[in-house]
Design a protein around this motif. Structure first.
Motif, PDB file in Angstrom:
ATOM      1  N   VAL A 203       0.665  -1.767  -0.025  1.00  0.00           N
ATOM      2  CA  VAL A 203       0.119   0.075  -0.149  1.00  0.00           C
ATOM      3  C   VAL A 203       0.694   1.440   0.025  1.00  0.00           C
ATOM      4  O   VAL A 203       0.495   2.899   0.107  1.00  0.00           O
ATOM      5  CB  VAL A 203      -1.333   0.076   1.339  1.00  0.00           C
ATOM      6  N   ILE A 204       2.284   1.210  -0.156  1.00  0.00           N
ATOM      7  CA  ILE A 204       2.685   2.316  -0.405  1.00  0.00           C
ATOM      8  C   ILE A 204       3.806   2.498  -1.507  1.00  0.00           C
ATOM      9  O   ILE A 204       4.722   1.291  -1.782  1.00  0.00           O
ATOM     10  CB  ILE A 204       4.008   2.323   1.062  1.00  0.00           C
ATOM     11  N   SER A 205       4.242   3.574  -1.620  1.00  0.00           N
ATOM     12  CA  SER A 205       4.660   3.081  -2.874  1.00  0.00           C
ATOM     13  C   SER A 205       5.550   4.643  -3.062  1.00  0.00           C
ATOM     14  O   SER A 205       4.807   5.854  -3.353  1.00  0.00           O
ATOM     15  CB  SER A 205       4.041   3.850  -4.590  1.00  0.00           C
TER      16      SER A 205
ATOM     17  N   GLY B  59       0.352 -13.327   3.738  1.00  0.00           N
ATOM     18  CA  GLY B  59      -0.870 -13.836   5.092  1.00  0.00           C
ATOM     19  C   GLY B  59      -1.809 -12.657   5.217  1.00  0.00           C
ATOM     20  O   GLY B  59      -2.344 -12.413   4.665  1.00  0.00           O
ATOM     21  N   SER B  60      -1.116 -11.415   6.359  1.00  0.00           N
ATOM     22  CA  SER B  60      -2.632 -10.525   6.489  1.00  0.00           C
ATOM     23  C   SER B  60      -1.214  -9.324   6.605  1.00  0.00           C
ATOM     24  O   SER B  60      -2.206  -8.083   6.062  1.00  0.00           O
ATOM     25  CB  SER B  60      -2.853 -10.562   7.549  1.00  0.00           C
ATOM     26  N   VAL B  61      -0.159  -9.292   6.098  1.00  0.00           N
ATOM     27  CA  VAL B  61       0.192  -8.298   5.580  1.00  0.00           C
ATOM     28  C   VAL B  61      -0.274  -8.061   4.137  1.00  0.00           C
ATOM     29  O   VAL B  61      -0.457  -8.485   2.897  1.00  0.00           O
ATOM     30  CB  VAL B  61       1.844  -8.176   5.012  1.00  0.00           C
ATOM     31  N   GLY B  62       0.024  -6.281   4.140  1.00  0.00           N
ATOM     32  CA  GLY B  62      -0.743  -5.795   2.780  1.00  0.00           C
ATOM     33  C   GLY B  62      -2.372  -6.036   2.918  1.00  0.00           C
ATOM     34  O   GLY B  62      -3.077  -6.027   3.636  1.00  0.00           O
ATOM     35  N   GLU B  63      -3.092  -6.114   1.353  1.00  0.00           N
ATOM     36  CA  GLU B  63      -3.593  -6.423   0.947  1.00  0.00           C
ATOM     37  C   GLU B  63      -4.395  -6.459  -0.315  1.00  0.00           C
ATOM     38  O   GLU B  63      -3.016  -6.995  -1.279  1.00  0.00           O
ATOM     39  CB  GLU B  63      -5.157  -4.591   0.794  1.00  0.00           C
TER      40      GLU B  63
END
Length: 330
Positions: A153-155, A316-320
């Protein structure tokens, strides 16, 4: 004090290794077998339908995969236009990525996957699968693509500029850039082999022809003089030309060993190509590739591509799982 510092470093390295092992464990074959069983076929069918009509895109898509993995890991951060948190310029507009192509292609694949299984298949997996399938569609090697990546979610544009190896890089810079991603010198040589297909803008190497030492008219002595004269007389006639040149002249649509043969003849386009000859280890790897078989090269290249595809993955649950690859979910 020194013991405490050493202990902290060891602990940090152990934690990094644990995290890396966890990431490798969570990437797996047939990850979408239950959640979206047709996912990989949808990707493959789209690629096999369109790439034969635009084979040059295969090089562009594998380059996109490379650029994505070198910044924040293989998390599709290169596709983002604007991040929800900062609104800052993203990797996509950074200098190394301004000549990237294939964004619309990725969007086309993603739209089909969203129609089939909304919110299931990540853009990061789409990039990895499309890169592999497009190379196979043009007659290149197949490699395993374990899946299960999640999207970042970061760039940040400045990170792309700092971390993506530049065509002007010397050997030390290349070695450090690759080592920072867990890739060794053999990976450096093998992944550089992707230059066997595709094209480049003259602006990526014209300093070697016209302004190598900072003085107009100077030429890179590491570039074969006959080849340089030919480039100046034909393709790259003027400084800052936007004309495109085949990276592997006469064989730029074929995934073969020609690139390495050209490098040994000092006819690689980029300073980063020439840099591979400045170290005995990488030069030896190139010689071994040229003297070996195409089958062996395919197998070695496939192993390095699979290795690169695991760099810094989010699981896993990191990011989307982005619904649209160019923007984070709202």
């Amino acid at each position: 004090m020194g013991k405490f510092v050493t202990s902290a470093i060891v602990t940090t390295l152990l934690l990094l290794e644990i995290f890396a092992l966890a990431a490798r464990a969570q990437l797996q074959a047939n990850f979408y077998a239950k959640s979206c069983p047709n996912a990989e076929k949808i990707v493959q069918d789209y690629v096999y339908k369109h790439i034969p009509n635009a084979p040059s895109l295969a090089a562009a898509l594998i380059r996109m995969h490379f650029h994505d993995c070198f910044v924040r890991g293989c998390d599709a951060s290169v596709l983002l236009n604007v991040t929800s948190s900062t609104g800052n310029q993203t990797e996509r507009v950074a200098i190394p990525n301004r000549t990237l192509r294939g964004f619309g292609f990725i969007d086309g694949v993603k739209s089909l996957l969203e129609a089939e299984c909304p919110g299931v298949v990540s853009c990061a997996d789409v990039i990895a699968l499309v890169a592999r399938d497009s190379i196979v569609a043009t007659g290149g090697p197949f490699w395993n693509v374990p899946i299960g990546r999640r999207d970042g979610v970061i760039s940040i544009a400045s990170e792309a500029l700092a971390q993506i190896p530049a065509p002007t890089s010397n050997f030390t810079t290349l070695q450090n850039d690759f080592a920072a991603k867990g890739l060794d010198l053999k990976d450096l040589v093998l992944l550089s082999g992707a230059h066997t297909i595709g094209i480049s803008h003259c602006t990526s190497f014209d300093n070697r022809l016209y302004n190598f030492t900072g003085v107009v008219g100077t030429q890179d002595p590491a570039l074969d003089s006959e080849y340089a004269d030919n480039l100046k007389a034909n393709k790259c006639k003027f400084l800052n030309s936007t004309v495109k040149v085949e990276m592997d002249p006469g064989s730029f649509r074929t995934f073969d060993l020609s690139y390495y043969r050209l490098v040994l003849k000092r006819r690689g386009l980029f300073q980063s190509d020439a840099a591979l000859l400045t170290d005995s280890r990488t030069k030896s790897f190139i010689t071994q590739i040229v003297e070996g078989s195409l089958k062996n090269f395919y197998e070695e290249f496939a192993a390095s591509m699979e290795k690169m595809g695991r760099v810094g993955v989010k699981t896993g649950s990191v990011g989307e799982i982005r619904r649209h690859c160019a923007v984070v979910n709202s």
